[in-house]
Design a protein around this motif. Sequence first.
Motif, PDB file in Angstrom:
ATOM      1  N   LEU A  33       0.844  -1.195   0.000  1.00  0.00           N
ATOM      2  CA  LEU A  33       0.000   0.000   0.000  1.00  0.00           C
ATOM      3  C   LEU A  33       0.877   1.243   0.000  1.00  0.00           C
ATOM      4  N   LEU A  34       0.509   2.194  -0.820  1.00  0.00           N
ATOM      5  CA  LEU A  34       1.117   3.523  -0.799  1.00  0.00           C
ATOM      6  C   LEU A  34       0.205   4.384   0.065  1.00  0.00           C
ATOM      7  N   VAL A  35       0.759   4.940   1.140  1.00  0.00           N
ATOM      8  CA  VAL A  35      -0.020   5.771   2.059  1.00  0.00           C
ATOM      9  C   VAL A  35       0.491   7.198   1.962  1.00  0.00           C
ATOM     10  N   MET A  36      -0.432   8.114   1.719  1.00  0.00           N
ATOM     11  CA  MET A  36      -0.098   9.540   1.730  1.00  0.00           C
ATOM     12  C   MET A  36      -1.325  10.306   2.192  1.00  0.00           C
ATOM     13  N   LEU A  37      -1.130  11.560   2.506  1.00  0.00           N
ATOM     14  CA  LEU A  37      -2.223  12.398   2.993  1.00  0.00           C
ATOM     15  C   LEU A  37      -2.699  13.313   1.886  1.00  0.00           C
ATOM     16  N   VAL A  38      -3.975  13.570   1.871  1.00  0.00           N
ATOM     17  CA  VAL A  38      -4.572  14.373   0.815  1.00  0.00           C
ATOM     18  C   VAL A  38      -4.068  15.816   0.821  1.00  0.00           C
ATOM     19  N   ASP A  39      -3.596  16.297   1.974  1.00  0.00           N
ATOM     20  CA  ASP A  39      -3.155  17.688   2.042  1.00  0.00           C
ATOM     21  C   ASP A  39      -1.657  17.870   1.807  1.00  0.00           C
ATOM     22  N   GLN A  40      -1.001  16.867   1.271  1.00  0.00           N
ATOM     23  CA  GLN A  40       0.426  16.972   0.955  1.00  0.00           C
ATOM     24  C   GLN A  40       0.570  17.535  -0.460  1.00  0.00           C
ATOM     25  N   VAL A  73       5.059   9.895   5.704  1.00  0.00           N
ATOM     26  CA  VAL A  73       4.344   9.597   4.469  1.00  0.00           C
ATOM     27  C   VAL A  73       4.512  10.775   3.512  1.00  0.00           C
ATOM     28  N   PRO A  74       4.458  10.482   2.248  1.00  0.00           N
ATOM     29  CA  PRO A  74       4.141   9.237   1.592  1.00  0.00           C
ATOM     30  C   PRO A  74       5.132   8.133   1.944  1.00  0.00           C
ATOM     31  N   ALA A  75       4.573   6.930   2.072  1.00  0.00           N
ATOM     32  CA  ALA A  75       5.373   5.746   2.375  1.00  0.00           C
ATOM     33  C   ALA A  75       4.695   4.532   1.759  1.00  0.00           C
ATOM     34  N   VAL A  76       5.495   3.501   1.534  1.00  0.00           N
ATOM     35  CA  VAL A  76       4.989   2.257   0.969  1.00  0.00           C
ATOM     36  C   VAL A  76       5.143   1.156   2.021  1.00  0.00           C
ATOM     37  N   PHE A  77       4.053   0.432   2.254  1.00  0.00           N
ATOM     38  CA  PHE A  77       4.016  -0.630   3.245  1.00  0.00           C
ATOM     39  C   PHE A  77       3.775  -1.970   2.563  1.00  0.00           C
ATOM     40  N   PRO A  78       4.628  -2.974   2.847  1.00  0.00           N
ATOM     41  CA  PRO A  78       4.408  -4.294   2.265  1.00  0.00           C
ATOM     42  C   PRO A  78       3.237  -5.000   2.939  1.00  0.00           C
ATOM     43  N   ARG A  79       2.740  -6.029   2.319  1.00  0.00           N
ATOM     44  CA  ARG A  79       1.622  -6.798   2.862  1.00  0.00           C
ATOM     45  C   ARG A  79       1.899  -7.246   4.294  1.00  0.00           C
ATOM     46  N   SER A  80       3.144  -7.546   4.621  1.00  0.00           N
ATOM     47  CA  SER A  80       3.474  -8.000   5.980  1.00  0.00           C
ATOM     48  C   SER A  80       3.197  -6.929   7.036  1.00  0.00           C
ATOM     49  N   ALA A  81       3.014  -5.670   6.638  1.00  0.00           N
ATOM     50  CA  ALA A  81       2.719  -4.583   7.581  1.00  0.00           C
ATOM     51  C   ALA A  81       1.236  -4.230   7.625  1.00  0.00           C
ATOM     52  N   PHE A  82       0.405  -4.893   6.825  1.00  0.00           N
ATOM     53  CA  PHE A  82      -1.012  -4.534   6.765  1.00  0.00           C
ATOM     54  C   PHE A  82      -1.691  -4.654   8.125  1.00  0.00           C
ATOM     55  N   ALA A 109      13.514  12.878   0.458  1.00  0.00           N
ATOM     56  CA  ALA A 109      12.624  13.755  -0.298  1.00  0.00           C
ATOM     57  C   ALA A 109      13.330  15.058  -0.669  1.00  0.00           C
ATOM     58  N   PRO A 110      12.987  15.621  -1.811  1.00  0.00           N
ATOM     59  CA  PRO A 110      13.622  16.869  -2.237  1.00  0.00           C
ATOM     60  C   PRO A 110      13.192  18.089  -1.429  1.00  0.00           C
ATOM     61  N   HIS A 111      12.069  17.979  -0.719  1.00  0.00           N
ATOM     62  CA  HIS A 111      11.507  19.082   0.065  1.00  0.00           C
ATOM     63  C   HIS A 111      10.395  18.503   0.930  1.00  0.00           C
ATOM     64  N   PRO A 112       9.906  19.241   1.907  1.00  0.00           N
ATOM     65  CA  PRO A 112       8.773  18.758   2.697  1.00  0.00           C
ATOM     66  C   PRO A 112       7.536  18.571   1.803  1.00  0.00           C
ATOM     67  N   PRO A 113       6.632  17.679   2.194  1.00  0.00           N
ATOM     68  CA  PRO A 113       5.478  17.378   1.343  1.00  0.00           C
ATOM     69  C   PRO A 113       4.378  18.428   1.363  1.00  0.00           C
ATOM     70  N   GLY A 114       4.456  19.362   2.282  1.00  0.00           N
ATOM     71  CA  GLY A 114       3.376  20.333   2.435  1.00  0.00           C
ATOM     72  C   GLY A 114       2.329  19.790   3.387  1.00  0.00           C
ATOM     73  N   ASP A 115       1.610  20.682   4.003  1.00  0.00           N
ATOM     74  CA  ASP A 115       0.582  20.296   4.964  1.00  0.00           C
ATOM     75  C   ASP A 115      -0.399  21.450   5.073  1.00  0.00           C
ATOM     76  N   VAL A 116      -1.667  21.151   4.872  1.00  0.00           N
ATOM     77  CA  VAL A 116      -2.701  22.179   4.947  1.00  0.00           C
ATOM     78  C   VAL A 116      -3.740  21.740   5.973  1.00  0.00           C
ATOM     79  N   ASP A 117      -3.855  22.495   7.055  1.00  0.00           N
ATOM     80  CA  ASP A 117      -4.864  22.189   8.078  1.00  0.00           C
ATOM     81  C   ASP A 117      -5.936  23.269   8.164  1.00  0.00           C
ATOM     82  N   THR A 118      -5.645  24.463   7.639  1.00  0.00           N
ATOM     83  CA  THR A 118      -6.611  25.560   7.653  1.00  0.00           C
ATOM     84  C   THR A 118      -6.579  26.257   6.296  1.00  0.00           C
ATOM     85  N   PRO A 119      -7.632  26.957   5.916  1.00  0.00           N
ATOM     86  CA  PRO A 119      -7.627  27.663   4.628  1.00  0.00           C
ATOM     87  C   PRO A 119      -6.473  28.654   4.494  1.00  0.00           C
ATOM     88  N   GLU A 120      -6.036  29.228   5.607  1.00  0.00           N
ATOM     89  CA  GLU A 120      -4.943  30.200   5.560  1.00  0.00           C
ATOM     90  C   GLU A 120      -3.611  29.554   5.163  1.00  0.00           C
TER      91      GLU A 120
END
Length: 125
Positions: A33-40, A73-82, A109-120
């Motif tokens: 599984l590839l796990v990442m957050l929608v706000d990255q 994350v983003p990170a990849v998890f093998p089936r053994s970690a499910f 990573a070349p830079h932080p993934p970004g993170d958005v928790d508020t519209p600002e």
Amino acid sequence: ASAPAPAGPAASWSASMRAAVAYAESDPAVDRLLVMLVDQYAVDVEWLRSLLAMADAHPQRMVASRYDGVRGVPAVFPRSAFAELAALRGDQGARALLRDESDPIDWIAPHPPGDVDTPEQIPLR
């Protein structure tokens, strides 16, 4: 009596993870599984391609993005970690599994993934 289920964003994160793992486990062809957050917002296709290439080279290992001195994350998890992913509850994210991994595989990573928790926090381009 059991404790009430947690509410709010933390509960929905862990519930979403459990649903993703259940779906993946039901298909024997799914080996990770590839796990990442929608706000990255700063994660692009090249980031994901590079991360997946490293996961291809280490198919039985957790492969994490490393930025700002942490594994995340983003990170990849093998089936053994499910099962470990499905056991996460509340606001305990995948980062806890990555942090506790005894033999980590990190993609720098070349830079932080970004993170958005508020519209600002939404970056203006």
